[in-house]
Every structure is written in structure tokens, then in C-alpha cells.
Design a protein around this motif. Structure first.
Motif, mmCIF file in Angstrom:
data_model
loop_
_atom_site.group_PDB
_atom_site.id
_atom_site.type_symbol
_atom_site.label_atom_id
_atom_site.label_comp_id
_atom_site.label_asym_id
_atom_site.label_seq_id
_atom_site.Cartn_x
_atom_site.Cartn_y
_atom_site.Cartn_z
ATOM 1 N N THR A 1 -48.070 -4.431 15.178
ATOM 2 C CA THR A 1 -48.652 -3.098 14.937
ATOM 3 C C THR A 1 -47.585 -2.196 14.342
ATOM 4 O OG1 THR A 1 -50.034 -3.399 16.861
ATOM 5 C CG2 THR A 1 -49.839 -1.163 16.014
ATOM 6 N N THR A 2 -47.932 -1.660 13.191
ATOM 7 C CA THR A 2 -46.957 -0.765 12.523
ATOM 8 C C THR A 2 -46.856 0.516 13.329
ATOM 9 O OG1 THR A 2 -47.695 -1.704 10.439
ATOM 10 C CG2 THR A 2 -46.386 0.305 10.320
ATOM 11 N N LYS B 1 -53.908 -3.153 6.418
ATOM 12 C CA LYS B 1 -53.142 -2.319 5.450
ATOM 13 C C LYS B 1 -51.940 -3.099 4.929
ATOM 14 C CE LYS B 1 -52.468 0.962 8.516
ATOM 15 N NZ LYS B 1 -53.290 0.458 9.645
ATOM 16 N N GLY C 1 -49.897 -9.202 10.850
ATOM 17 C CA GLY C 1 -50.427 -10.165 11.820
ATOM 18 C C GLY C 1 -51.102 -9.467 12.977
ATOM 19 N N MET C 2 -51.879 -10.212 13.676
ATOM 20 C CA MET C 2 -52.654 -9.644 14.773
ATOM 21 C C MET C 2 -51.736 -9.099 15.868
ATOM 22 S SD MET C 2 -55.682 -9.591 13.893
ATOM 23 C CE MET C 2 -56.439 -9.056 15.428
ATOM 24 N N GLY D 1 -51.521 3.139 12.504
ATOM 25 C CA GLY D 1 -52.980 3.238 12.579
ATOM 26 C C GLY D 1 -53.431 4.647 12.951
ATOM 27 N N ARG E 1 -57.313 2.184 10.392
ATOM 28 C CA ARG E 1 -57.055 1.865 11.803
ATOM 29 C C ARG E 1 -56.121 0.680 11.914
ATOM 30 N NH1 ARG E 1 -62.448 0.619 14.279
ATOM 31 N NH2 ARG E 1 -63.108 0.572 12.116
ATOM 32 N N ALA F 1 -58.195 -8.850 1.581
ATOM 33 C CA ALA F 1 -56.756 -8.802 1.270
ATOM 34 C C ALA F 1 -56.105 -10.129 1.623
ATOM 35 C CB ALA F 1 -56.109 -7.680 2.057
ATOM 36 N N ARG G 1 -61.565 -7.281 4.765
ATOM 37 C CA ARG G 1 -62.163 -8.344 5.601
ATOM 38 C C ARG G 1 -63.630 -8.607 5.172
ATOM 39 N NH1 ARG G 1 -60.044 -9.473 10.676
ATOM 40 N NH2 ARG G 1 -58.043 -8.514 11.074
HETATM 41 N N1 GTP Z 1 -60.053 -12.658 7.737
HETATM 42 C C1 GTP Z 1 -59.282 -11.684 7.304
HETATM 43 N N2 GTP Z 1 -58.242 -11.312 8.022
HETATM 44 C C2 GTP Z 1 -57.483 -10.323 7.580
HETATM 45 C C3 GTP Z 1 -57.775 -9.679 6.373
HETATM 46 N N3 GTP Z 1 -56.814 -8.724 6.186
HETATM 47 C C4 GTP Z 1 -55.976 -8.810 7.214
HETATM 48 N N4 GTP Z 1 -56.358 -9.763 8.057
HETATM 49 C C5 GTP Z 1 -55.712 -10.096 9.242
HETATM 50 O O1 GTP Z 1 -55.710 -9.018 10.157
HETATM 51 C C6 GTP Z 1 -54.527 -8.994 10.872
HETATM 52 C C7 GTP Z 1 -53.899 -7.615 10.885
HETATM 53 O O2 GTP Z 1 -53.535 -7.339 9.615
HETATM 54 P P1 GTP Z 1 -52.429 -6.285 9.276
HETATM 55 O O3 GTP Z 1 -52.264 -6.353 7.816
HETATM 56 O O4 GTP Z 1 -51.244 -6.489 10.089
HETATM 57 O O5 GTP Z 1 -53.136 -4.981 9.736
HETATM 58 P P2 GTP Z 1 -52.562 -3.551 9.724
HETATM 59 O O6 GTP Z 1 -53.661 -2.656 9.340
HETATM 60 O O7 GTP Z 1 -51.380 -3.554 8.894
HETATM 61 O O8 GTP Z 1 -52.206 -3.303 11.228
HETATM 62 P P3 GTP Z 1 -51.114 -2.380 11.828
HETATM 63 O O9 GTP Z 1 -49.874 -2.792 11.183
HETATM 64 O O10 GTP Z 1 -51.159 -2.616 13.235
HETATM 65 O O11 GTP Z 1 -51.548 -1.023 11.462
HETATM 66 C C8 GTP Z 1 -53.651 -10.057 10.301
HETATM 67 O O12 GTP Z 1 -53.623 -11.168 11.124
HETATM 68 C C9 GTP Z 1 -54.266 -10.418 8.994
HETATM 69 O O13 GTP Z 1 -54.128 -11.768 8.668
HETATM 70 C C10 GTP Z 1 -58.888 -10.097 5.647
HETATM 71 O O14 GTP Z 1 -59.245 -9.571 4.598
HETATM 72 N N5 GTP Z 1 -59.639 -11.106 6.166
#
Ligand code: GTP
Length: 768
Positions: free
Chosen positions: A126-127, A106, A122-123, A208, A101, A312, A265
Motif C-alpha cells: 500500500t502506497t 494506480k 501488489g495486493m 489511496g 482508492r 493495467a 480491472r
Molecule cells: N486482475 C487485475 N488485477 C490488477 C489490475 N491492476 C492491478 N491489479 C492488481 O491489484 C493489485 C494492487 O495493485 P496496485 O497497483 O498496487 O494498486 P494501488 O492502487 O497502487 O494500491 P496502493 O499502492 O495501495 O494505493 C496488484 O496485485 C495488481 O496486480 C488489473 O487491471 N486487473
């Protein structure tokens, strides 16, 4: 980092390198893929060389009986297939697809695995489409849209294109969710080597699965060649139906996909130390159930190596700090365990992706190579069989032609021997016939001379002309008569002989060469004797004697005696024998024409002198005369002497009365005939020899012509034999070369077997 020689490096071909590095490679699963790629690439390289060699050999063979067009076309098809496979081969890689998701981490996981922030994360980000990260050899990375491979985009555009929330991507090409943006990241950067990218790992980040996905489209477009799927879930929540649905579709489309589940996470759960184990257990139960029962992609034993609880973010930041990119990193309680778990995941992931990629990519190539080598061997065997058959045929033809050639040579030498015998026989026949004709013609001389009807003129000039004309006339008649007789009598014999020779030689020549002989034969003029008696030369020393001379007169008697003693015609004896020699010499111009004649004249003079001396001795010796007369008188009586004297006188008177012009002509002709007959008898032997020579020369000419033709044919036959030998040598060399190529093909098959046992067999280290 282990370095392997680049694929296709011929100096490192073969499997030996594998054995030496086996131990080290077992710990480096990613290298195994590269090594397998290299080994199989080498086999393909050699197969390509082999096929090229075979094609070149076929190209040189012009004989369709040896290489049919079917075989040529098959080799061309094999060559094209190898080229196509080698092209795809170069693009073969290990592909991992990340799903999950939005904001499950990812991109963060991928960056952690790459030890670098390659993908935007980053939060707020969004890919929005598929992002594929792969290595490139350039120093600076670039982007490439999947539908426009020629255009390279700046790396800075990545955050705009890949980010669905970006406001700046309005003017950029519209990127649908299933579109692909390729990110080419340098394999080698300033800070070091990127292990995954260096080893042909391609990473695909997806939008996602919660973003109203079109799973089937995604899978068909991007996942069919994937070796591993990684589901990044959020440890704080449970698997959603969307995530499950996606993998259910994947496992339907791909048989037994390799799926890893990363509970990301996990650091967030670290705070809740009391419940952590029960939560983990709960997750594990669900995931196991999902993987083993629902997806059926692994069994109970394997599933433990497919589910990991990681953070991660922690791993990424720790790795970035280790490389000096950031100074402070985020860490929660228990980060060490999670870091180990992440490494554990990476190890299993690498083993899995390497084994899977080797199987999915190289098994097919290995099978195709097997098929192609099999086809090539069948093709080679067909050609080798035809070549062997052709060689046997050629050898048989050569043997037969050699036999014909030797037989022809032996036959011709037999013919030559027979020819020599025949010519000797012909010579004898010509001798007999010509001499018989010649003597017959001598006997017919008076008839010829009688045909000469020029008026006789008794004057000296008239006489000379008469004699000359008579000589020319007789010469003409004689020559044509003799020519007609000899040629007529011997022509058919000679022609038959020649024809026999021709027929014989035709028979001893092989069929294709017979027409050559006919060409030579067709233009041959029939044989004819050329006879030249040269009567004027023979009667050169003819001196007619038309003075009245009593047959029993002293002068006539002396001439006859001289002619008898010297073996010459009486007309060749000088008429003025009783003129002293000194007087004759004054008229030397008329009488003595050359040295021979001078010698003859001298001899005649001596003979005359001798006869005269004997007569004088008888006349002058009166005592002797008286004695002889007395004896005769006493013996026969006066009556007999008187009758004798009267008869002698009567004979003289009768002869004197008949001595007129016609008698002179008859006399001259008779003298001429007798002179010529005697001369001709002299030259008879020479004439016969001359005719023999002509006949033999004619035969020799025919024989020489035949020999030249047969010699030419022999040379041609020899050249043909040499050419046939060269062709056989060529076929032999083709058979040898094809044998070598076949040997190489067998060797390649062994290499393929070895490759299969090293990489593809279920008990090999690479087997899944
Ligand atoms: N605390 C914590 N935060 C995490 C972890 N992995 C990712 N994050 C945070 O979650 C947020 C989203 O992470 P992304 O890696 O962009 O998530 P994504 O799945 O790639 O999201 P999309 O690109 O939208 O699909 C980022 O701000 C990361 O820092 C983790 O293991 N622990």
C-alpha cells in the motif's frame, strides 16, 4: 522516437525547426512540449543576450543625462527576472497525478505506461506517501526525499519507504501521507528509452483516497502545478464519495482541471459477458454525470475521450513480455480490445497533458517575455530620446564652438594686420621723437658740459684724465637724459598700444580662455628705452688744440678748410698739420690708432699739402705777389692796407692776451662740445634706428606673447572640438547600437507572437 535538439542549443534557435517537423510532431504530442520549451527557451536565451548587451552598452555610457539610474536599475531588474524565469523554465515539465482508492491499480497503471516495473505494486503493498517518478540523466536511478534534496537514497529503499505495510521502514524517516518521495529513474536504460520520462513527463502516485486523506493539504502541496489528473477506479465497484470529494476539491482549487477516469480491472468483468455492456453503460453514465455535471471539467463531446475501460495488469505484463522481462503474461478474454483502449487512453492523455502543460507553463512565460520586451523597448526609447537630445545639444555646442574658433582665427589675422600697421606708425613716431630728442640734446650739450666741474690741469696727463672724466660725465648725463625723454615721451604711447592689443585679443578670445591671457599679461615689466650714446667712443679721435693759434693764422685756417671739406669736426683734424707726414708717422702710436684713423690722417695730410702748395704758390710767385699787391695798392690805397694790417695785428695782440688757463678750459670744453655735437649728428640716424628697433622689439615681444597664448588657446579649442566630435561619434554609435538592440527586441516580439500562434492560440494544435 523523435529527437529534438536540447533546449538552449543556439544553432537550432528559431521557429524554423518547428515548421519542418510539424507533421511528425502532431503525432507525437509529448514532443510538442519539448519543442515549445526549446523555442521559448531560445527566445529567452536571446532576450537574455539582448538585455546583457543593453546592460553593457549602458555600462559604457557614463553620461547620466543619456542613461538615468532609473533606466539602469530597470535593465538590471529585467536581467534578474529573466534569470529567475529561465531557472524555473528548466524545471518546467508535464505533470500527471494519479488518484484512486487503495489497490485500484494506480501503481500498476503507472508501470504499464512506463513499460517497466518502476513503482512497487501488489495486493500486499500500500502506497503510504506521494511517489513522484521523473527522468534523470544518470545511468542508475535513485531516490530523494522532498525535504532533503541533497541526499540520494538507493533505489532498493523504495519498497520500504513507500510501503505503508512494510515492517522494515521503522528506522526510516517518518513519511507522512502528504510527504513526497522522488524517484529518479534513468531516461535511458539498457533495454531502451523511456518515452514519458524522456519527454519531461512527471508522474505522481498518491496514497489511496480512502486512507483518511487531507485533500486540501495534498492539493496545495502536490497538485497545483499538475496538468492532468487520472482517477484510477475499480471497474468492479462504483465511484466512492471519497474519490468524488477529492476531485470536487481539485476543481474548486484549479479552474477546469483535466481529468481522466480509468476503469481499471476491466478484465475481471470479462467473465460476465452478458452484463458487460450494461455495466459499462452504467459506469459511463455515472462518470459522464460526474465529469460534465458535477465537476464541469468537460462537455458531452469531450467526455468520451476522458473515460476508458482498461486492464493495467494485462497491458503491463504484455509490455514486460515484449521487452523480454517476463516470459508469461496474464491475459483474459477481450484483452485485445482493452489493450487498444489503453493505447487510446495514452494517446488522449499525451495530447491533453502536452497541450495543457504548454498552456499553463508557457503562456505565463510568453506573457512575461512580452512584458519584459515591452519594458525594455520603453526603456530603450527613453534612452534613445535622451541620447538624441544630448546629441542635438552636443552638436549645437560643437557648431557654436567651431564658429567661435573660426571667428577667433579670422579676428586674430585681422589683428595681426592691424598690428603691423600700428607698429609701422609707432616706428615713425619713435623715429620723430627720438631724433628730435637727440638733436635737442645735442643743442643742450654746452649746458651739460658746463655742469662738469672737475679742476682743470693743463699738464698732458691731467689733460687726458680731464678729457676721460668729461667724456664719462657727459655720457652719463646724455644717456639718462635721453632715456628719460624718450621713455617718458613714448612709454604711455607704447603702453596704450600694448594695452589695446591685450584688450583686443581678450575680446576675440572666448571667455574661459581669457584668464590665460591675463596670466601672461600680469607679469610683464613696463617698457623702457635702453640708450647708450657711448661718448668716450665718440670722442676717441678728439684732439684738443690749446696752443695759442690766431684765429686768422694760416694753420687755423687750413684746419678749418680741411674740417669743412671732410665734414669732420675741426678738433678731429690733427693739430700738427704742418709737421711733415714722415715725422708724424714716427709718433704713430699716439695719433693713428686704427686703420680708419690712418686713412683719415693720410687724407688730412694730402689736403694740407694741397692748401700749402696753393699758399706757397701764392707766396713764392713774387711776380704774382707783386702783381696782386700792386692791384690792391692801386685799388684801396696804402691807408686801407695800413689799417687792415693794424687791425690784424690788434686782433692778434688781443687774442694773445686772453690766452690763460681758464680760457684753455673753456676752449677745451668748447672744442669738446663741438666735436661731440658733430659726432653725435653722425650717429643720430643709427641711434634713432636703435631706439626704433627697441620699440619694435618690445611690440614684437608682446605680439609674440599674445600670439603664443592665442596659438595655445587655438590648439586647446581645436582639441576641445576634436573631443566634442569624438563624444558625438560616441553618442552616434550608442544610438546605432541601441537601434540594433531595439531591432532585435522587435524581432523577439515577432518570435513570441509566432510562438503564441503556434502553441497557445485556441486554433493551434496544442490548444486544449
Ligand atoms: N486482475 C487485475 N488485477 C490488477 C489490475 N491492476 C492491478 N491489479 C492488481 O491489484 C493489485 C494492487 O495493485 P496496485 O497497483 O498496487 O494498486 P494501488 O492502487 O497502487 O494500491 P496502493 O499502492 O495501495 O494505493 C496488484 O496485485 C495488481 O496486480 C488489473 O487491471 N486487473
Amino acid at each position: 522516437m523523435h529527437t529534438l535538439p536540447a533546449s538552449g542549443d543556439s544553432t537550432h534557435r528559431g521557429l524554423h525547426s518547428l515548421k519542418n517537423a510539424r507533421k511528425a510532431l502532431d503525432n507525437e504530442p509529448l514532443l510538442r512540449f519539448r519543442e515549445a520549451k526549446k523555442v521559448l527557451g531560445d527566445v529567452y536565451g536571446e532576450l537574455k543576450d539582448n538585455v546583457a548587451e543593453l546592460e553593457a552598452v549602458y555600462g559604457e555610457i557614463k553620461d547620466e543625462k543619456i542613461v538615468a539610474s532609473e533606466q539602469r536599475q530597470e535593465v538590471e531588474a529585467i536581467r534578474d527576472s529573466i534569470k529567475t524565469i529561465m531557472d524555473t523554465f528548466q524545471r518546467d515539465n508535464m505533470k500527471v497525478v494519479f488518484f484512486g482508492r487503495t489497490s485500484n491499480g494506480k501503481s500498476t497503471t503507472i508501470n504499464a505506461m512506463l513499460h517497466e516495473k518502476v513503482l512497487p505494486q501488489g495486493m500486499g503493498h500500500t502506497t503510504c506517501c506521494f511517489l513522484q517518478v521523473q527522468g534523470c540523466d544518470e545511468e542508475k536511478g535513485y531516490l530523494q526525499l522532498d525535504d532533503n534534496e541533497d541526499k540520494k537514497l538507493e533505489m532498493e529503499m523504495l519498497s520500504k519507504i513507500g510501503d505503508a505495510l512494510s515492517n522494515e521502514n521503522e528506522d526510516l524517516p517518518a513519511m507522512g501521507q502528504d510527504s513526497l518521495l522522488k524517484i529518479f529513474h534513468p531516461k535511458q536504460t539498457e533495454t531502451g528509452e523511456n518515452r514519458l520520462l524522456q519527454n519531461d513527463v512527471v508522474i505522481l502516485d498518491s496514497p489511496g483516497v480512502d486512507l483518511s486523506p487531507e485533500f486540501d493539504g495534498w492539493i496545495d502541496k502536490h497538485c497545483l502545478d499538475a496538468d492532468v489528473f487520472v482517477l484510477v477506479s475499480n471497474a468492479e465497484s462504483t465511484l466512492t464519495q471519497a474519490e468524488k470529494n477529492f476531485f470536487l476539491r481539485v476543481s474548486k482549487k484549479l479552474s477546469k482541471p483535466n481529468v481522466f477516469i480509468l476503469n481499471n480491472r476491466w478484465d475481471a468483468s470479462a467473465a460476465d459477458m452478458d452484463n458487460i455492456e450494461s455495466v459499462k453503460k452504467q459506469h459511463l453514465t455515472r462518470f459522464r454525470q460526474f465529469l460534465v455535471d458535477e465537476l464541469e471539467v468537460c462537455n458531452e463531446r469531450e467526455v468520451n475521450d476522458r473515460i476508458f475501460f482498461v486492464s493495467a495488469r494485462e497491458v503491463l505484463e504484455a509490455r514486460l513480455k515484449a521487452r523480454g522481462i517476463i516470459t508469461r503474461n496474464y491475459q483474459a478474454d477481450g484483452h485485445g480490445t482493452r489493450a487498444l483502449e489503453f493505447q487510446n487512453f495514452e494517446r488522449h492523455f499525451e495530447q491533453c497533458i502536452s497541450k495543457s502543460a504548454i498552456h499553463t507553463k508557457f503562456e505565463a512565460h510568453n506573457r512575461r517575455a512580452h512584458e519584459m520586451i515591452g519594458k525594455m523597448r520603453t526603456n530603450l526609447n527613453t534612452v534613445l530620446t535622451s541620447a538624441a537630445e544630448q546629441r542635438t545639444n552636443l552638436q549645437n555646442t560643437l557648431n557654436e564652438n567651431t564658429r567661435l574658433f573660426n571667428e577667433c582665427r579670422v579676428n586674430f589675422s585681422t589683428f595681426e594686420k592691424a598690428y603691423r600697421e600700428q607698429t609701422e606708425r609707432l616706428r615713425a613716431e619713435v623715429h620723430l621723437k627720438v631724433s628730435a630728442d637727440f638733436f635737442e640734446e645735442i643743442a643742450r650739450l654746452d649746458a651739460i658740459i658746463d655742469r662738469f666741474e672737475e679742476p682743470f690741469d693743463g699738464s698732458s696727463a691731467g689733460m687726458t684724465k680731464y678729457k676721460q672724466d668729461l667724456a664719462v660725465f657727459v655720457d652719463k648725463c646724455l644717456s639718462s637724459d635721453l632715456e628719460a625723454r624718450c621713455t617718458g615721451g613714448l612709454m604711455s604711447r607704447i603702453w596704450n598700444l600694448e594695452n589695446d592689443m591685450f584688450q583686443y585679443v581678450t575680446k576675440i578670445l572666448a571667455e574661459p580662455y581669457q584668464n590665460k591671457l591675463e596670466e601672461v599679461w600680469r607679469y610683464r615689466a613696463p617698457f623702457k628705452f635702453s640708450i647708450c650714446v657711448d661718448v668716450p667712443a665718440l670722442v676717441n679721435d678728439f684732439h684738443e688744440d690749446l696752443e695759442f693759434r690766431f684765429t686768422f693764422g694760416l694753420h687755423a685756417m687750413i684746419r678749418r678748410i680741411i674740417a669743412y671739406r671732410s665734414g669732420q669736426p675741426v678738433t678731429a683734424i690733427n693739430a700738427n698739420l704742418l709737421t711733415p707726414l714722415s715725422l708724424q708717422k714716427k709718433n704713430a702710436e699716439n695719433v693713428v690708432r686704427d686703420e680708419n684713423m690712418a686713412a683719415a690722417a693720410e687724407e688730412q695730410a694730402m689736403m694740407t699739402q694741397m692748401v700749402l702748395t696753393s699758399a706757397a704758390f701764392l707766396a713764392n710767385g713774387s711776380l704774382g705777389v707783386l702783381v696782386v699787391g700792386g692791384i690792391v695798392y692801386k685799388a684801396v690805397g696804402w691807408r686801407v692796407i695800413a689799417i687792415g694790417g693794424a687791425a690784424y695785428g690788434g686782433l692778434y695782440a688781443w687774442e694773445r692776451m686772453r690766452w690763460n688757463s681758464s680760457a684753455k678750459e673753456q676752449h677745451l670744453k668748447e672744442q669738446f662740445r663741438s666735436h661731440l655735437a658733430a659726432r653725435m649728428q653722425h650717429v643720430a640716424a643709427a641711434h634713432t634706428t636703435h631706439c626704433e628697433t627697441q620699440a619694435i622689439r618690445e611690440m614684437d615681444q608682446v605680439f609674440d606673447g599674445l600670439r603664443a597664448t592665442v596659438g595655445g588657446v587655438h590648439r586647446e579649442m581645436k582639441a576641445d572640438l576634436d573631443e566634442q566630435k569624438t563624444v558625438i561619434d560616441g553618442v552616434d554609435s550608442v544610438i546605432r547600437t541601441l537601434g540594433t538592440i531595439k531591432g532585435k527586441a522587435v524581432f523577439l516580439l515577432r518570435n513570441l507572437e509566432q510562438f503564441a500562434s503556434s502553441y497557445l492560440r485556441s486554433d493551434s494544435p496544442s490548444s486544449p
